[in-house]
Design a protein around this motif. Sequence first.
Motif, PDB file in Angstrom:
ATOM      1  N   ILE A  40       0.837  -1.198   0.000  1.00  0.00           N
ATOM      2  CA  ILE A  40       0.000   0.000   0.000  1.00  0.00           C
ATOM      3  C   ILE A  40       0.876   1.253   0.000  1.00  0.00           C
ATOM      4  CG2 ILE A  40      -1.662   1.332   1.352  1.00  0.00           C
ATOM      5  CD1 ILE A  40      -2.873  -1.352   2.227  1.00  0.00           C
ATOM      6  N   ARG A  41       1.925   1.227   0.789  1.00  0.00           N
ATOM      7  CA  ARG A  41       2.802   2.398   0.820  1.00  0.00           C
ATOM      8  C   ARG A  41       3.509   2.594  -0.520  1.00  0.00           C
ATOM      9  NH1 ARG A  41       3.806   0.117   6.214  1.00  0.00           N
ATOM     10  NH2 ARG A  41       2.563   1.368   7.659  1.00  0.00           N
ATOM     11  N   GLY A  42       3.905   1.508  -1.150  1.00  0.00           N
ATOM     12  CA  GLY A  42       4.489   1.628  -2.486  1.00  0.00           C
ATOM     13  C   GLY A  42       3.488   2.163  -3.494  1.00  0.00           C
ATOM     14  N   PHE A  43       2.228   1.742  -3.334  1.00  0.00           N
ATOM     15  CA  PHE A  43       1.169   2.234  -4.214  1.00  0.00           C
ATOM     16  C   PHE A  43       0.963   3.736  -4.012  1.00  0.00           C
ATOM     17  CE2 PHE A  43      -3.492   2.774  -5.030  1.00  0.00           C
ATOM     18  CZ  PHE A  43      -3.434   2.590  -6.402  1.00  0.00           C
ATOM     19  N   LEU A  44       1.017   4.190  -2.752  1.00  0.00           N
ATOM     20  CA  LEU A  44       0.906   5.621  -2.472  1.00  0.00           C
ATOM     21  C   LEU A  44       2.060   6.398  -3.102  1.00  0.00           C
ATOM     22  CD1 LEU A  44      -0.224   5.674   1.267  1.00  0.00           C
ATOM     23  CD2 LEU A  44      -1.624   6.046  -0.762  1.00  0.00           C
ATOM     24  N   ASP A  45       3.262   5.825  -3.056  1.00  0.00           N
ATOM     25  CA  ASP A  45       4.408   6.482  -3.687  1.00  0.00           C
ATOM     26  C   ASP A  45       4.146   6.677  -5.182  1.00  0.00           C
ATOM     27  OD1 ASP A  45       5.807   6.619  -1.328  1.00  0.00           O
ATOM     28  OD2 ASP A  45       6.924   4.748  -1.679  1.00  0.00           O
ATOM     29  N   GLN A  97       3.596  10.309  -7.300  1.00  0.00           N
ATOM     30  CA  GLN A  97       4.442  10.720  -8.412  1.00  0.00           C
ATOM     31  C   GLN A  97       3.651  10.940  -9.691  1.00  0.00           C
ATOM     32  OE1 GLN A  97       7.698   7.954  -8.938  1.00  0.00           O
ATOM     33  NE2 GLN A  97       8.011   7.781  -6.720  1.00  0.00           N
ATOM     34  N   HIS A  98       2.633  10.095  -9.932  1.00  0.00           N
ATOM     35  CA  HIS A  98       2.000  10.089 -11.243  1.00  0.00           C
ATOM     36  C   HIS A  98       0.573  10.634 -11.266  1.00  0.00           C
ATOM     37  CE1 HIS A  98       5.356   7.846 -12.891  1.00  0.00           C
ATOM     38  NE2 HIS A  98       5.272   6.997 -11.875  1.00  0.00           N
ATOM     39  N   ASP A  99      -0.121  10.610 -10.132  1.00  0.00           N
ATOM     40  CA  ASP A  99      -1.521  11.063 -10.156  1.00  0.00           C
ATOM     41  C   ASP A  99      -1.943  11.542  -8.776  1.00  0.00           C
ATOM     42  OD1 ASP A  99      -4.138  11.566 -10.839  1.00  0.00           O
ATOM     43  OD2 ASP A  99      -4.316   9.775 -12.091  1.00  0.00           O
ATOM     44  N   PRO A 100      -1.441  12.707  -8.345  1.00  0.00           N
ATOM     45  CA  PRO A 100      -1.777  13.186  -7.001  1.00  0.00           C
ATOM     46  C   PRO A 100      -3.260  13.460  -6.808  1.00  0.00           C
ATOM     47  CG  PRO A 100      -0.550  14.843  -8.262  1.00  0.00           C
ATOM     48  CD  PRO A 100      -0.480  13.577  -9.039  1.00  0.00           C
ATOM     49  N   LEU A 107      -0.291   6.001   8.668  1.00  0.00           N
ATOM     50  CA  LEU A 107      -0.522   6.281   7.256  1.00  0.00           C
ATOM     51  C   LEU A 107      -1.276   7.589   7.046  1.00  0.00           C
ATOM     52  CD1 LEU A 107      -1.346   2.921   5.474  1.00  0.00           C
ATOM     53  CD2 LEU A 107       0.534   4.481   5.052  1.00  0.00           C
ATOM     54  N   ARG A 108      -2.147   7.918   7.990  1.00  0.00           N
ATOM     55  CA  ARG A 108      -2.874   9.172   7.805  1.00  0.00           C
ATOM     56  C   ARG A 108      -1.913  10.362   7.826  1.00  0.00           C
ATOM     57  NH1 ARG A 108      -8.758  10.836   9.804  1.00  0.00           N
ATOM     58  NH2 ARG A 108      -8.835  12.848   8.782  1.00  0.00           N
ATOM     59  N   GLN A 109      -0.991  10.358   8.787  1.00  0.00           N
ATOM     60  CA  GLN A 109      -0.002  11.432   8.831  1.00  0.00           C
ATOM     61  C   GLN A 109       0.845  11.409   7.573  1.00  0.00           C
ATOM     62  OE1 GLN A 109       0.234  13.889  11.050  1.00  0.00           O
ATOM     63  NE2 GLN A 109       1.872  14.772   9.806  1.00  0.00           N
ATOM     64  N   ASP A 110       1.196  10.195   7.129  1.00  0.00           N
ATOM     65  CA  ASP A 110       1.972  10.046   5.902  1.00  0.00           C
ATOM     66  C   ASP A 110       1.215  10.647   4.726  1.00  0.00           C
ATOM     67  OD1 ASP A 110       4.046   9.082   4.169  1.00  0.00           O
ATOM     68  OD2 ASP A 110       2.726   7.413   3.644  1.00  0.00           O
ATOM     69  N   LEU A 111      -0.080  10.357   4.650  1.00  0.00           N
ATOM     70  CA  LEU A 111      -0.882  10.857   3.549  1.00  0.00           C
ATOM     71  C   LEU A 111      -1.012  12.372   3.602  1.00  0.00           C
ATOM     72  CD1 LEU A 111      -2.586   9.884   1.130  1.00  0.00           C
ATOM     73  CD2 LEU A 111      -4.563   9.856   2.646  1.00  0.00           C
TER      74      LEU A 111
END
Length: 213
Positions: free
Chosen positions: A165-170, A174-177, A204-208
């Motif tokens: 999931i974190r890789g998917f967020l990365d 990069q490609h579709d914020p 993850l919420r803080q990360d997001l």
Amino acid sequence: MAAERPAPLESKITRDVLEAVARAWGISLRRPRPDIDIAGSPERCAFRVVLEDMDGRLYIVERLSPESVPHKRCIAETLALLRDRQVPHLQAQVPDLNRDFIASLPPGEWQIIPYVDGRDLERPDYVFDDWRGRALADFLCSLRDASRDIPGFPQEAPFSLPSFIRGFLDTLEQHDPDILRRVEPVIVRLQACLLYTSPSPRDLRQDLVCRLL
């Protein structure tokens, strides 16, 4: 109006070949059904076609490449074990008359699975159907419970969902914020209900939020 002609079979795979394969499974072949589309990638096998038996039941017969046989056999045996452990909705390979899942018959190695009539999804609307999420969650929970101690498989987790999931967020960052902003409620829900089991916890919420600022 003339009847629609069925799609041709591969030149090496004649009706006689298919009848011999069907007999190895105790299936009385009525006719091949190359007119029926099969979902999924055709590259997973060397040849495949739907067969119809005398009772109107449909099967998919696949000719396997020699190098894929050990892997295909492992898949078939695992699916049979999971079916015996009462995992619902599995379509396991059909054993032949020798109770094996793969038969060697000229011109190759074969397996047969039940044919399931699929239907096209309404894209992208289907992802918002609540019932699909609940059904998938129920299936994954039953699969998790039944997949412990499967012979031949390592017992450590081969796949980290939090890491995926974190890789998917990365990738989204990069490609579709814009999509990243739309999936924020999903990520928050995952963090609350699922990701607390991560071996290296991270909010993850803080990360997001940091990604979106």
